[in-house]
Design an enzyme around this catalytic site. Structure first.
Site, mmCIF file in Angstrom:
data_model
loop_
_atom_site.group_PDB
_atom_site.id
_atom_site.type_symbol
_atom_site.label_atom_id
_atom_site.label_comp_id
_atom_site.label_asym_id
_atom_site.label_seq_id
_atom_site.Cartn_x
_atom_site.Cartn_y
_atom_site.Cartn_z
ATOM 1 N N LEU A 74 -14.685 5.500 -5.008
ATOM 2 C CA LEU A 74 -13.265 5.213 -4.826
ATOM 3 C C LEU A 74 -12.814 4.007 -5.645
ATOM 4 O O LEU A 74 -13.450 2.960 -5.635
ATOM 5 C CB LEU A 74 -12.999 4.933 -3.343
ATOM 6 N N ARG A 113 -0.552 9.430 -0.631
ATOM 7 C CA ARG A 113 -1.694 10.018 -1.334
ATOM 8 C C ARG A 113 -1.555 11.512 -1.576
ATOM 9 O O ARG A 113 -1.966 12.016 -2.625
ATOM 10 C CB ARG A 113 -2.967 9.757 -0.513
ATOM 11 N N GLN A 120 -7.557 14.713 3.636
ATOM 12 C CA GLN A 120 -6.918 13.850 2.648
ATOM 13 C C GLN A 120 -7.683 13.779 1.333
ATOM 14 O O GLN A 120 -8.896 13.571 1.330
ATOM 15 C CB GLN A 120 -6.786 12.428 3.202
ATOM 16 N N GLU A 128 -6.673 2.044 -3.472
ATOM 17 C CA GLU A 128 -5.224 2.088 -3.642
ATOM 18 C C GLU A 128 -4.660 0.688 -3.908
ATOM 19 O O GLU A 128 -3.582 0.530 -4.482
ATOM 20 C CB GLU A 128 -4.623 2.654 -2.350
ATOM 21 N N HIS A 183 -7.681 11.554 -2.096
ATOM 22 C CA HIS A 183 -7.219 10.269 -2.625
ATOM 23 C C HIS A 183 -7.018 10.448 -4.125
ATOM 24 O O HIS A 183 -7.859 11.048 -4.783
ATOM 25 C CB HIS A 183 -8.292 9.208 -2.335
ATOM 26 N N ARG A 210 -2.570 10.637 6.340
ATOM 27 C CA ARG A 210 -2.711 9.243 6.782
ATOM 28 C C ARG A 210 -2.230 8.303 5.689
ATOM 29 O O ARG A 210 -2.526 8.519 4.516
ATOM 30 C CB ARG A 210 -4.181 8.948 7.072
ATOM 31 N N PHE A 220 0.853 -1.188 0.000
ATOM 32 C CA PHE A 220 0.000 0.000 0.000
ATOM 33 C C PHE A 220 0.889 1.238 0.000
ATOM 34 O O PHE A 220 2.075 1.162 0.357
ATOM 35 C CB PHE A 220 -0.912 -0.011 1.241
ATOM 36 N N HIS A 225 -11.296 12.327 0.618
ATOM 37 C CA HIS A 225 -11.457 10.929 1.037
ATOM 38 C C HIS A 225 -11.506 10.740 2.542
ATOM 39 O O HIS A 225 -12.257 9.909 3.050
ATOM 40 C CB HIS A 225 -10.288 10.122 0.463
HETATM 41 C C1 FAD Z 1 -14.899 4.546 0.170
HETATM 42 C C2 FAD Z 1 -13.940 4.422 1.311
HETATM 43 C C3 FAD Z 1 -12.988 3.415 1.313
HETATM 44 C C4 FAD Z 1 -12.075 3.307 2.372
HETATM 45 N N1 FAD Z 1 -11.141 2.305 2.350
HETATM 46 C C5 FAD Z 1 -10.288 2.168 3.396
HETATM 47 C C6 FAD Z 1 -9.361 1.090 3.439
HETATM 48 O O1 FAD Z 1 -9.311 0.239 2.564
HETATM 49 N N2 FAD Z 1 -8.527 1.008 4.511
HETATM 50 C C7 FAD Z 1 -8.557 1.918 5.521
HETATM 51 O O2 FAD Z 1 -7.790 1.800 6.484
HETATM 52 N N3 FAD Z 1 -9.457 2.935 5.503
HETATM 53 C C8 FAD Z 1 -10.317 3.074 4.471
HETATM 54 N N4 FAD Z 1 -11.215 4.103 4.477
HETATM 55 C C9 FAD Z 1 -11.342 4.928 5.675
HETATM 56 C C10 FAD Z 1 -12.070 4.147 6.751
HETATM 57 O O3 FAD Z 1 -12.975 3.268 6.155
HETATM 58 C C11 FAD Z 1 -12.824 5.069 7.692
HETATM 59 O O4 FAD Z 1 -11.975 6.054 8.199
HETATM 60 C C12 FAD Z 1 -13.407 4.272 8.867
HETATM 61 O O5 FAD Z 1 -14.153 3.173 8.395
HETATM 62 C C13 FAD Z 1 -14.265 5.143 9.749
HETATM 63 O O6 FAD Z 1 -14.885 4.327 10.713
HETATM 64 P P1 FAD Z 1 -15.649 4.971 11.948
HETATM 65 O O7 FAD Z 1 -16.087 3.843 12.793
HETATM 66 O O8 FAD Z 1 -14.800 6.022 12.549
HETATM 67 O O9 FAD Z 1 -16.899 5.722 11.304
HETATM 68 P P2 FAD Z 1 -18.069 5.214 10.315
HETATM 69 O O10 FAD Z 1 -17.888 3.862 9.817
HETATM 70 O O11 FAD Z 1 -18.231 6.319 9.310
HETATM 71 O O12 FAD Z 1 -19.321 5.202 11.274
HETATM 72 C C14 FAD Z 1 -19.872 6.380 11.825
HETATM 73 C C15 FAD Z 1 -21.068 6.010 12.679
HETATM 74 O O13 FAD Z 1 -21.519 7.165 13.381
HETATM 75 C C16 FAD Z 1 -22.914 7.256 13.324
HETATM 76 N N5 FAD Z 1 -23.282 8.671 13.460
HETATM 77 C C17 FAD Z 1 -22.721 9.747 12.847
HETATM 78 N N6 FAD Z 1 -23.342 10.870 13.239
HETATM 79 C C18 FAD Z 1 -24.302 10.524 14.116
HETATM 80 C C19 FAD Z 1 -25.286 11.246 14.868
HETATM 81 N N7 FAD Z 1 -25.429 12.570 14.772
HETATM 82 N N8 FAD Z 1 -26.121 10.531 15.673
HETATM 83 C C20 FAD Z 1 -26.021 9.171 15.765
HETATM 84 N N9 FAD Z 1 -25.110 8.462 15.071
HETATM 85 C C21 FAD Z 1 -24.270 9.124 14.272
HETATM 86 C C22 FAD Z 1 -23.283 6.642 11.985
HETATM 87 O O14 FAD Z 1 -24.602 6.155 12.003
HETATM 88 C C23 FAD Z 1 -22.259 5.496 11.881
HETATM 89 O O15 FAD Z 1 -22.752 4.349 12.526
HETATM 90 C C24 FAD Z 1 -12.133 4.228 3.435
HETATM 91 C C25 FAD Z 1 -13.103 5.218 3.449
HETATM 92 C C26 FAD Z 1 -13.976 5.332 2.379
HETATM 93 C C27 FAD Z 1 -14.959 6.474 2.394
#
Ligand code: FAD
Length: 570
Positions: free
Chosen positions: A243, A277, A231, A246, A233, A380, A117, A345
């Site tokens: 997306l 990135r 960031q 990568e 991408h 990142r 990566f 991203h």
């Molecule tokens: C398309 C894409 C591909 C990616 N691929 C990778 C990868 O391959 N490897 C990697 O390391 N990272 C990757 N990332 C980044 C990584 O996936 C994210 O940073 C990570 O999954 C975020 O997880 P999280 O648990 O912090 O938040 P999320 O998974 O975004 O969850 C947020 C939660 O908060 C809740 N929430 C938000 N606001 C409120 C509110 N006001 N009230 C109640 N609930 C709320 C939502 O319902 C949800 O359940 C990618 C990101 C994207 C967008």
């Protein structure tokens, strides 16, 4: 009035939130955990992660190299003791996921496969084909179902943190199905609300990534750290922003300009497609400006070419990319190059938290993308985020459970009044407001357009100053927003307004923090200050909210342990 009451309340059902909830009950089985999520947990943005999760899994790899790669990748803005703890915990978490049933892709000898990566010196990204996030989220979700101590409030939208005597004692949540406001109290609250990509027009982030948790903490008085570090991408599909992982470059894909040239040789000669990135995104924009991009109906783009990898390999390791090409561009990536351009991203910045998720407010924790624990600094590395959600989600869960078992109970008295105030604020500010005339969609689109223009890959003083003025104007217009739907059940228009309110709040912190950082570091590239300035800016930015004024900024030294800042070349 009776409230739902927990020891630990997790806001967010993504990877960080679910990992935190499990860690809390495993740390202390007597702890009662509540989880609030505005969508059903499996619809959290984590589900769309494709490429994988980084961890040292092989004898030829080492903690030290993973730490160094991450710190260099961060352009030396990471707190080094946080990175050092992270790299040690990441493999433990990957194996824990394996034991909980995560279907990692495997090598013929049965070992969990790893792939290269960007910015990583060796192969250390564990993956489940190109649907890693889906499988990881499923794994923690199904594991959470084992624990009767975890109670979920799905489709409930948190509008405010309850703060009593400088201590966080719960949240106010809008039950989306009924439109009722509830107070949910807890001895400790963990924010795990994900990113804010939707403040930009062109983003890979799902609709729900609107920075809610960052805005909630900011309004409660917590500083938002390094918000200028956004960031981009390099490889999003033009128009949709979907997306292209990568991993496509990790598996050997090339980036080509309109002369058929692998242009990265001019920018990251030693790493080429596996550069970080921020540098590749800037290289692409620089090539576009030199007239070496392709022109399309949705702006300039480059080619990402995987044809030489062959159908068999593509179908085994990148099947979802082939599907995306077919569905969203009408091409077969086995035969055609993929059009791509840089796209917002991920948010390096976020709620100021330490290595255990502790924020400056007693009882309030943050983890995952909404938090800034000091891991990612200015940039990142791809695949560090999923591991970050596991490592720091678990740390926050354990710490919050421990604190909750000693904290005094929450008294119902002031909560009643706080709930009433918050319900009135939303009802009179949105549902009962008769004099609104501004269209919400217009304000949101303008914000997104202006953020793309002013706080994109390259920034200038003039562009940022203009953006700040425009965001101020949009905030004023938002005060006169018109909500046409005054019903209670599934009022998605009201939710969109609450999200826009949060997005306007966090956008302002991005623009103001970026204007003040007069240097170029990581993802923050100032055309007017092209060099990194360690003498002045080897520091975290902290943005604090002020009533009717721009955020106030403070700075905090970066923690250096073993890796002195060096020139960042690849
Ligand atoms: C398309 C894409 C591909 C990616 N691929 C990778 C990868 O391959 N490897 C990697 O390391 N990272 C990757 N990332 C980044 C990584 O996936 C994210 O940073 C990570 O999954 C975020 O997880 P999280 O648990 O912090 O938040 P999320 O998974 O975004 O969850 C947020 C939660 O908060 C809740 N929430 C938000 N606001 C409120 C509110 N006001 N009230 C109640 N609930 C709320 C939502 O319902 C949800 O359940 C990618 C990101 C994207 C967008």
């Amino acid at each position: 009035m009776d409230f739902e009451s927990y020891d630990v309340l997790v806001v967010g059902g993504g990877l960080a939130g679910l990992r935190a909830a499990i860690a809390a009950v495993e740390a202390n089985p007597r702890v009662r955990v509540g989880m609030v999520s505005k969508v059903y947990p499996m619809r959290s943005h984590t589900v769309s992660a494709e490429g994988g999760a980084a961890a040292v899994m092989r004898p030829e790899d080492s903690y030290e190299t993973h730490a160094f790669d991450t710190i260099k990748g961060s352009d030396y803005l990471a707190d080094q003791e946080v990175v050092e703890a992270f790299v040690r915990e990441a493999p433990v978490e990957i194996i824990q996921m394996e034991h909980w049933g995560c279907p990692w892709s495997r090598d013929p000898d049965g070992k969990i496969s790893v792939r290269p990566f960007g910015g990583m010196t060796t192969w250390r990204t564990c993956f489940a084909a190109d649907k890693s996030g889906f499988h990881m989220l499923h794994t923690v979700f199904q594991t959470s179902l084992k624990y009767p101590q975890i109670a979920r409030h799905d489709e409930a939208f948190v509008t405010k943190l309850l703060i009593e005597d400088s201590r966080c004692v719960g949240v106010v949540a809008l039950d989306i199905r009924t439109g009722r406001f509830d107070a949910i109290t807890a001895k400790s609250v963990i924010l795990a609300t994900g990113g804010l990509g939707r403040v930009y027009a062109f983003t890979t982030n799902g609709n729900i990534c609107t920075g809610d948790g960052m805005a909630l903490a900011y309004r409660a008085g917590v500083g938002l750290k390094d918000m200028e570090m956004v960031q981009f991408h390099p490889t999003g599909l033009p128009f949709t922003g979907i997306l292209i992982t990568e991993a496509v470059r990790g598996e050997g894909g090339y980036l080509l300009n309109n002369e058929g040239e692998r242009f990265l040789k001019r920018y990251v000669p030693n790493k080429m497609e596996l550069g970080p990135r921020d540098i590749i995104s800037r290289a692409m924009i620089t090539e576009f400006e030199a007239g070496r991009g392709f022109d399309g109906p949705h702006g300039k783009y480059m080619h990402l070419d995987v044809r030489h990898l062959g159908e068999k390999m593509i179908d085994r390791k990148l099947p979802f990319m082939r599907e995306l090409g077919r569905e969203f561009v009408g091409i077969d990536i086995v035969k055609d190059p993929i059009p791509v351009r840089p796209v917002q991203h991920y948010m390096m910045g976020g709620v100021d938290a330490d290595i255990s998720g502790v924020t400056p407010i007693l009882g309030l924790y943050a983890a995952g993308e909404c938090a800034n624990v000091g891991l990612n600094g200015g940039n990142r590395l791809g695949s560090n985020s999923l591991s970050e959600c596991l490592v720091f989600g678990a740390a926050a869960g354990r710490h919050a459970a421990q604190y909750a078992s000693t904290a005094k109970p929450v008294s119902a008295n002031p909560v009643d009044a706080m709930l009433w105030d918050e319900a009135r604020r939303v009802e009179s500010g949105y549902l009962e407001k008769k004099d609104g005339h501004e269209r919400m969609g217009a304000i949101r689109e303008e914000m997104q357009r202006e953020m793309d223009a002013g706080a994109g890959v390259f920034r200038t003083k003039e562009g940022l100053a203009k953006l700040i003025r425009q965001l101020g104007g949009l905030r004023e217009r938002f005060e006169r927003v018109k909500i046409e739907d005054s019903s209670r059940t599934f009022n998605t228009e009201l939710l969109a307004a609450l999200e826009l309110d949060f997005m306007l709040e966090v956008s302002q912190t991005i623009a103001v923090s970026a204007l003040a950082r007069e240097e170029s570091r990581g993802a923050h590239a100032r055309r007017d200050f092209p060099e990194r300035d360690d003498a002045k800016f080897l520091q975290h930015t902290l943005a604090f909210r002020r009533e009717s004024a721009r955020p106030r900024l403070e700075y905090r030294d970066v923690h250096i342990t073993n890796f002195q800042p060096q020139a960042r070349t690849y």
